[in-house]
Write a protein that holds these residues in place. Structure first.
Motif: not given
Length: 256
Positions: A93-108
């Motif tokens: 559960e801890r390793m599963t990200p919740g809603v990822i940040s916009l920064t992480n989405l941007s990097l993707n």
């Protein structure tokens, strides 16, 4: 022989861009990937958090993450696939990200722009780095050793910036390449971080064609996709670049 470096850059990271320009190896050319900063894309087009989908996805890479944690501790794992027993301290559960940040989405998204640029370039391979890489005295020689070898073209993805405390420790999961002493094929097909890697156009095309949505920050996202696509992955030890954010050269701007 050299390869183009695609540098994933946030426009406000002025000092990082200045460092890269001032310290660029003479034999390499840069393409700065500046598209995809926060506010420049429609979030709903790329990402919609679905808890059930995240749980399903993390189960696919659970054994990879468990294995890498053990390897980081210096344990030797004799066979793969690796399955964690009961009593694991890897909390799924801890390793599963919740809603990822916009920064992480941007990097993707920036990584995707780089893969597309590689395909448009007509080149077979490219070096893709995030803007927090730091050069060492061995950078040019270490890169040259890899890309002038016959062995390097056998891999789809080569991790060249290390990170996350993960190293090669002699486990049978890591097979030393006889052609390049500091390359180790990784049977777990995972990243350490995505700060720096060499990728071929075949894998870039596969990644861009996948229908799997963005679910994780880019390092987990690639590990997840590798579990589906199953490319040939190698880690470089010791890496040609230092991961600047992890090593303390920069303050990370990529919050979880």
């Amino acid at each position: 022989m050299t390869l183009r470096l695609y540098v994933l850059h946030y426009k406000k990271n002025y000092s990082r861009k200045a460092y890269l320009r001032e310290n660029k190896p003479e034999s390499y050319d840069y393409t700065f990937i500046e598209k995809g900063d926060k506010g420049e894309f429609a979030q709903d087009r790329y990402y919609k958090y679905e808890r059930s989908r995240n749980i399903e996805a993390i189960r696919k890479i659970y054994s990879v993450l468990s294995c890498n944690i053990r390897l980081a501790r210096g344990e030797v794992i004799e066979r793969w696939p690796y399955r964690e027993g009961r009593g694991s301290d890897l909390n799924m559960e801890r390793m599963t990200p919740g809603v990822i940040s916009l920064t992480n989405l941007s990097l993707n998204i920036k990584h995707r722009y780089a893969w597309a640029e590689l395909l448009r370039s007509g080149e077979d391979y490219a070096i893709i780095v995030e803007d927090d890489i730091v050069f060492t005295e061995e950078t040019v020689e270490a890169l040259s050793t890899i890309i002038t070898s016959e062995a390097y073209s056998q891999y789809d993805y080569i991790d060249i910036a290390g990170g996350a405390g993960l190293s090669v420790n002699g486990s049978k999961i890591f097979r030393q390449d006889p052609g390049v002493p500091n390359l180790f094929e990784v049977e777990t097909r995972s990243t350490r971080t995505t700060c720096g890697y060499i990728m071929n156009k075949r894998l870039a095309a596969q990644l861009l064609l996948t229908t799997v949505p963005i679910i994780f920050p880019i390092d987990f996202q690639l590990t997840y996709l590798f579990s589906i696509i199953k490319p040939r992955v190698a880690w470089c030890h010791s890496p040609p670049f230092v991961h600047g954010s992890e090593a303390g050269f920069y303050t990370s701007t990529n919050e979880r």
